[in-house]
Enzyme design. Structure first.
Site, PDB file in Angstrom:
ATOM      1  N   GLY A 239       0.833  -1.371  -0.248  1.00 49.09           N
ATOM      2  CA  GLY A 239       0.005  -0.340  -0.096  1.00 49.09           C
ATOM      3  C   GLY A 239       0.677   1.070  -0.505  1.00 49.09           C
ATOM      4  N   GLU A 275       4.101  -6.797   1.573  1.00 42.67           N
ATOM      5  CA  GLU A 275       3.354  -7.672  -0.303  1.00 42.67           C
ATOM      6  C   GLU A 275       3.414  -5.643  -0.330  1.00 42.67           C
ATOM      7  OE1 GLU A 275      -0.351  -8.366   1.619  1.00 42.67           O
ATOM      8  OE2 GLU A 275       0.011 -10.237   2.064  1.00 42.67           O
ATOM      9  N   PRO A 276       4.740  -5.052  -0.702  1.00 41.20           N
ATOM     10  CA  PRO A 276       4.550  -3.920  -1.968  1.00 41.20           C
ATOM     11  C   PRO A 276       4.391  -4.583  -2.904  1.00 41.20           C
ATOM     12  CG  PRO A 276       6.845  -4.391  -1.220  1.00 41.20           C
ATOM     13  CD  PRO A 276       6.338  -5.807  -0.022  1.00 41.20           C
ATOM     14  N   GLY A 277       2.929  -4.165  -4.143  1.00 45.30           N
ATOM     15  CA  GLY A 277       3.241  -3.949  -5.671  1.00 45.30           C
ATOM     16  C   GLY A 277       3.951  -2.541  -6.588  1.00 45.30           C
ATOM     17  N   ARG A 314      -5.750   2.932 -15.722  1.00 46.46           N
ATOM     18  CA  ARG A 314      -5.634   4.246 -14.572  1.00 46.46           C
ATOM     19  C   ARG A 314      -6.930   5.709 -14.980  1.00 46.46           C
ATOM     20  NH1 ARG A 314      -1.814   5.135 -11.918  1.00 46.46           N
ATOM     21  NH2 ARG A 314      -2.448   4.968  -9.813  1.00 46.46           N
ATOM     22  N   TYR A 318      -9.534   5.817 -12.350  1.00 44.75           N
ATOM     23  CA  TYR A 318      -9.050   6.142 -10.994  1.00 44.75           C
ATOM     24  C   TYR A 318      -8.866   7.742 -10.694  1.00 44.75           C
ATOM     25  CZ  TYR A 318      -8.112   1.416 -10.081  1.00 44.75           C
ATOM     26  OH  TYR A 318      -7.696  -0.290  -9.701  1.00 44.75           O
ATOM     27  N   CYS A 346     -13.413   3.914 -28.245  1.00 51.61           N
ATOM     28  CA  CYS A 346     -14.640   4.916 -28.956  1.00 51.61           C
ATOM     29  C   CYS A 346     -14.796   5.343 -27.236  1.00 51.61           C
ATOM     30  CB  CYS A 346     -15.762   3.754 -29.769  1.00 51.61           C
ATOM     31  SG  CYS A 346     -15.001   3.970 -31.311  1.00 51.61           S
ATOM     32  N   TYR A 375      -0.597  -2.164 -12.259  1.00 48.50           N
ATOM     33  CA  TYR A 375      -1.551  -1.910 -12.741  1.00 48.50           C
ATOM     34  C   TYR A 375      -1.623  -1.436 -14.084  1.00 48.50           C
ATOM     35  CZ  TYR A 375      -1.830  -2.580  -7.518  1.00 48.50           C
ATOM     36  OH  TYR A 375      -1.425  -3.159  -6.296  1.00 48.50           O
TER      37      TYR A 375
END
Ligand SMILES: *Cc1c(COP(=O)(O)O)cnc(C)c1O
Length: 424
Positions: A239, A275-277, A314, A318, A346, A375
């Site tokens: 996170g 658990e870093p991504g 993204r 978001y 489109c 992501y």
């Protein structure tokens, strides 16, 4: 810091000019820097060097097997949320004892697969899930290490779609209910309690929510130990946010995050898992695209590029910001003008940026979307029948295509026409 810098007037990935990659592989294409991936992994590893720990890379951020192999060979564990991710980690040579299986909806087939092939621990998210896992493990004659993901009811102060630690979110078990749940697990066959798991959201730019959540986990550790459970590991989730805009204040660095962990749970003598991504992969990748047309509109100019929302969702999903840079370095002091930067899909949502100040660009110019490593490619689709975007990994002056762009034939041949449509 990353390894995408201008050199001799051209943006490079490490020692490889992006113009070279565009010429060889075509555009759009994701480009990752191995040195940046490794650097980010090591920052976390060093931030937890004060005690036993395992940095489990969150595979969902960027799951190409070559990336997993690079990180796995450096010593990283993996956090997976599906059988597919588990199989990718295994295909990259990561042993089961370094793979943590997380996720809200693990199916029976997924549980069976990881139990048979080996897993470090399964993070449980609900009571029905723990009963099902107990039944399957007992049936298979194994005892699986488990934690329970607790929901600490902490506001991560991030985008609502990636906030997971409030009581209204679907994730985990309310922390107030944890003692009761651990009591039930201890009585179930096939499960062995090893610790506690928490993950409150993604793209956190403040350490305070982590501190609050970890303090609650520390209290719970004491309470569960008093109840007789062996709490030896704390999985503290991922996170930590990254700077998406260079102009913004930089989010906290892994070393400070490691210090918060030490302050809050360091005295408990637990092995720490994180658990870093995003922080590992985000700024280690860019999306390289080429301008197709410059269209002059009413009051605004559109830069129509050959990447679209299906390649990088993204901004549409978001409202995310990505810094966008021309591959050819602008002359110092060049005048900038605002562009809307859009893809060919489109949908009006296929807009990467509105009114973005850029040096004047023309058809055929290459541009790079920064901070696209996490992501990005993993969320790509073939919407509008655009073949899946390829991926390239660079290390020094080596470059390799780690996922090739499918041909149109490959894309179309996955469909089949039923027999009964062919009969006259
Ligand atoms: C998504 C996720 C992560 C990774 O989050 P980042 O923000 O990418 O670091 C870690 N753990 C779990 C359980 C997740 O769902």
């Amino acid at each position: 810091m990353d390894h995408f810098l201008y050199r001799d007037g051209i943006l490079h990935a490490e020692d490889v000019p992006l113009t070279e990659i565009a010429a060889q592989v075509g555009t759009p294409v994701y480009v990752y820097s191995a040195a940046t991936l490794l650097r980010h992994y090591r920052l976390f590893d060093e931030a937890l060097a004060w005690g036993p720990h395992l940095v489990c890379y969150a595979v969902k951020a960027a799951s190409n097997v070559a990336i997993l192999k690079l990180l796995g060979d450096a010593g990283a564990g993996m956090d997976v949320v599906s059988e597919g991710e588990y199989r990718r980690a295994r295909a990259a040579g990561v042993p089961g004892e370094r793979i943590v299986f997380s996720g809200v909806g693990k199916t029976e087939a997924e549980m069976r697969h990881v139990l048979a092939d080996g897993v470090r621990q399964i993070n449980l998210e609900s009571e029905p899930e723990m009963r099902q896992l107990s039944r399957i493990a007992a049936e298979m004659g194994v005892e699986v290490p488990v934690t329970v993901r607790v929901n600490p009811d902490v506001d991560a102060k991030t985008h609502e779609k990636i906030s997971t630690g409030k009581s209204e979110n679907k994730f985990g078990i309310p922390i107030a209910k944890a003692r009761e749940v651990y009591r039930e697990i201890a009585a179930l066959p096939g499960l062995r309690v090893v610790g506690i798991d928490v993950h409150i959201g993604s793209q956190l730019v403040d350490l305070e929510p982590f501190r609050l959540a970890y303090r609650k986990v520390a209290d719970l550790t004491e309470a569960l130990r008093a109840d007789g459970h062996a709490i030896e590991r704390l999985d503290l989730g991922g996170g930590l946010g990254i700077p998406y805009a260079r102009s913004n204040l930089a989010p906290p660095v892994p070393m400070d995050y490691g210090q918060v962990i030490r302050d809050e749970v360091g005295h408990l003598g637990c092995e720490i898992e994180i658990e870093p991504g995003r922080l590992i992969a985000g700024n280690a990748g860019i999306l390289l695209t080429r301008t197709i047309f410059v269209k002059e509109g009413e009051g605004r100019d559109f830069l129509i590029v050959d990447a679209a929302m299906n390649d990088l969702i993204r901004p549409a999903m978001y409202g995310a910001h990505h810094d966008i840079e021309p591959v050819r370095e602008p002359a110092p002091g060049s005048v900038r003008r605002p562009y809307d930067i859009v893809g060919p899909v489109c949908e009006s949502g296929d807009t990467f940026a509105k009114g973005r100040d850029m040096v004047p660009l023309g058809a055929g110019d290459l541009i790079a979307f920064r901070s696209a490593g996490a992501y990005g490619a993993v969320m790509a689709s073939e919407y509008n029948s655009r073949p899946l975007v390829p991926e390239v990994l660079v290390s020094g002056d080596d470059m390799a295509v780690i996922r090739a762009r499918p041909s149109f034939e490959e894309m179309i041949s996955r469909d089949t026409i039923p027999e009964w449509l062919n009969t006259p």
